[in-house]
Design a protein around this motif. Structure first.
Motif, PDB file in Angstrom:
ATOM      1  N   ALA A 407      40.681  33.214  46.826  1.00  0.00           N
ATOM      2  CA  ALA A 407      41.575  32.524  45.887  1.00  0.00           C
ATOM      3  C   ALA A 407      41.347  33.019  44.467  1.00  0.00           C
ATOM      4  N   LEU A 408      40.077  33.230  44.102  1.00  0.00           N
ATOM      5  CA  LEU A 408      39.765  33.707  42.758  1.00  0.00           C
ATOM      6  C   LEU A 408      40.389  35.076  42.505  1.00  0.00           C
ATOM      7  N   TRP A 409      40.294  35.973  43.493  1.00  0.00           N
ATOM      8  CA  TRP A 409      40.840  37.324  43.306  1.00  0.00           C
ATOM      9  C   TRP A 409      42.362  37.322  43.321  1.00  0.00           C
ATOM     10  N   ILE A 410      42.960  36.434  44.103  1.00  0.00           N
ATOM     11  CA  ILE A 410      44.424  36.312  44.064  1.00  0.00           C
ATOM     12  C   ILE A 410      44.859  35.849  42.674  1.00  0.00           C
ATOM     13  N   GLY A 411      44.115  34.876  42.112  1.00  0.00           N
ATOM     14  CA  GLY A 411      44.418  34.430  40.757  1.00  0.00           C
ATOM     15  C   GLY A 411      44.250  35.541  39.736  1.00  0.00           C
TER      16      GLY A 411
END
Length: 470
Positions: A407-411
């Motif tokens: 999720a962090l990398w998608i953000g």
């Protein structure tokens, strides 16, 4: 009992794992000094330039998805070794690649290493740490990331200065890599810390909590005894971890444990703060700072100098966060820091709205940006990896962190793609007001849904989530 803890040994283990964070930061930031050169050498169009910058991010997303399975199946130590191999292969390959396609492949390999290490390094530090030191030790990882950023900026600057000095290298291949196509040297210099990371990992033990999950109680006890300096404390920690494993129904699959009500809630909250944190502006400032400053009317040289100052403040403030995180607590740091972020972001928006009309000096904008970076670095940047590394049960910690990391990398990807569009269509003032607005739900989530974890053992934190739905 506290005085028996082998703190110097804990610091050694944490620094070794945190070296992965340095590689993360270097690999991410070094690209900024190579883009124009690579575009010129390989005659890239705008889409290809974007692919060159973004391909490592694609690798990072793949890496973070693999990291949970790898670290839970192979162990934390072996997974870090694999990431070190990927960093080394990437750096050497980028230095000696013969065409653009090879360069992209090696950048993707490095990106996979970034994704893997962004999960497994803080996870390992969290699992070897004791409760009273865990916050500051895990924060070493974030400090290493910021030092990696600075290291890349300084290496790019120094190699470019050497290349422009007119001094020829003694060997033809050295001249090729460090003079005529200096971008190869910028990317290739990552080989040195990558090989150091690879070698030094062999001098640290496996995570004792992972060994307990795998039934290697004797090995785990030996490592815990060296950490705690006491056989009694080592056995007590072993028994507490085994007790939590029995409570979490060890016969169930990892996904079954992950989907239990309390654990599912923890995963959802961790995923939420991981992706929401990216929309509070930090990466927009770190990645697009020079572009933003130039749009505000600064010269290119001033813009780069201001960006270096932002990087320096980011690093020094992370040191401060490392010192106080266990004393102040995770939640208070978020309250104070995010409040400061909101104020700074609103001031930045105000400058872009009325700065020219009111003839506000340019140094005021720099001050607002530095205040924002200070507030961010002392709070969400320092806290996020600590929280994600301690929120989840031992049996599924790697898998759960992998989900939150994804999720962090998608953000990160989304904010990287959307920031130029927002600056153009929402105006800089509107963009920074949006970032300020996103800070509010983040603070509410931390306030209402996340317990204070400072000073608590990983087993106590796990018990909070498993008991919360009973």
């Amino acid at each position: 009992m506290k005085s028996n803890i082998n703190f110097s040994y804990l610091v050694f283990l944490s620094v070794v794992a945190a070296l992965g964070g340095f590689l993360f930061g270097y690999d991410t930031a070094v690209i900024s000094g190579t883009t124009s050169q690579v575009a010129q050498i390989f005659q890239l169009d705008t889409l290809q330039q974007g692919w060159y910058v973004g391909c490592a991010l694609v690798g990072s997303i793949v890496g973070v998805l693999l990291s949970g399975v790898l670290s839970d199946k192979l162990g934390r130590k072996l997974t870090m070794i694999l990431s070190a191999v990927m960093f080394s292969v990437s750096a050497i390959g980028c230095a000696f690649c013969v065409d653009f396609n090879q360069l992209v492949v090696y950048r993707i390999i490095g990106g996979v290493g970034i994704g893997v290490v962004s999960v497994v390094s803080p996870l390992y530090i969290s699992e070897v740490s004791v409760a009273q030191y865990r916050g500051r030790l895990v924060s070493l990882y974030q400090l290493a990331v910021t030092v990696g950023f600075l290291g890349a900026y300084l290496m790019n600057y120094q190699l470019l200065a050497w290349s422009n000095s007119g001094v020829a290298a003694s060997d033809s291949w050295m001249d090729w890599i460090f003079i005529s196509e200096v971008w190869r040297g910028m990317l290739g210099m990552e080989t040195i810390p990558a090989l150091l990371f690879f070698l030094i990992i062999f001098f640290i033990p496996e995570s004792p909590r992972w060994l307990i999950v795998r039934g290697s109680d004797s090995r785990a006890t030996g490592i815990l005894q060296r950490i705690y300096g006491s056989v009694q404390q080592a056995v007590e920690q072993l028994n507490e971890t085994k007790s939590m494993l029995l409570t979490s129904a060890s016969s169930q699959s990892e996904w079954s444990v992950l989907l239990q009500p309390g654990i599912r809630k923890a995963v959802a909250i961790g995923t939420g703060i991981a992706i929401l944190g990216q929309f509070m502006g930090v990466n927009a400032v770190l990645y697009y700072g020079p572009f933003i400053f130039e749009n505000a009317g600064f010269s290119g040289g001033d813009s780069l100098f201001y960006q270096v100052m932002i990087g320096l403040v980011n690093t020094l403030t992370t040191v401060l966060a490392l010192v106080i995180i266990d004393k102040v607590g995770r939640k208070k740091l978020v309250y104070y820091g995010v409040s400061g972020m909101i104020i700074a972001l609103c001031c930045i928006a105000f400058y872009f709205t009325l700065g020219e009309v009111w003839q506000i000096p340019s140094w005021v904008l720099l001050f607002f940006f530095l205040a924002y970076v200070f507030s961010c670095a002392v709070s969400i940047c320092a806290v996020i990896f600590v929280l994600l590394s301690e929120m989840y049960p031992t049996r599924v910690r790697g898998l759960a962190m992998s989900i939150a990391g994804f999720a962090l990398w998608i953000g990160t990807y989304l904010i990287g793609q959307l920031t130029p569009w927002m600056l153009q269509n929402l105006t800089p003032a509107g963009t920074f007001l949006l970032f300020a607005g996103m800070c509010i739900p983040y603070m509410l989530i931390v306030w209402k849904l996340i317990p204070e974890t400072a000073g608590k053992s990983l087993e106590e934190i796990e018990r909070y989530w498993t008991d919360s739905e009973k």
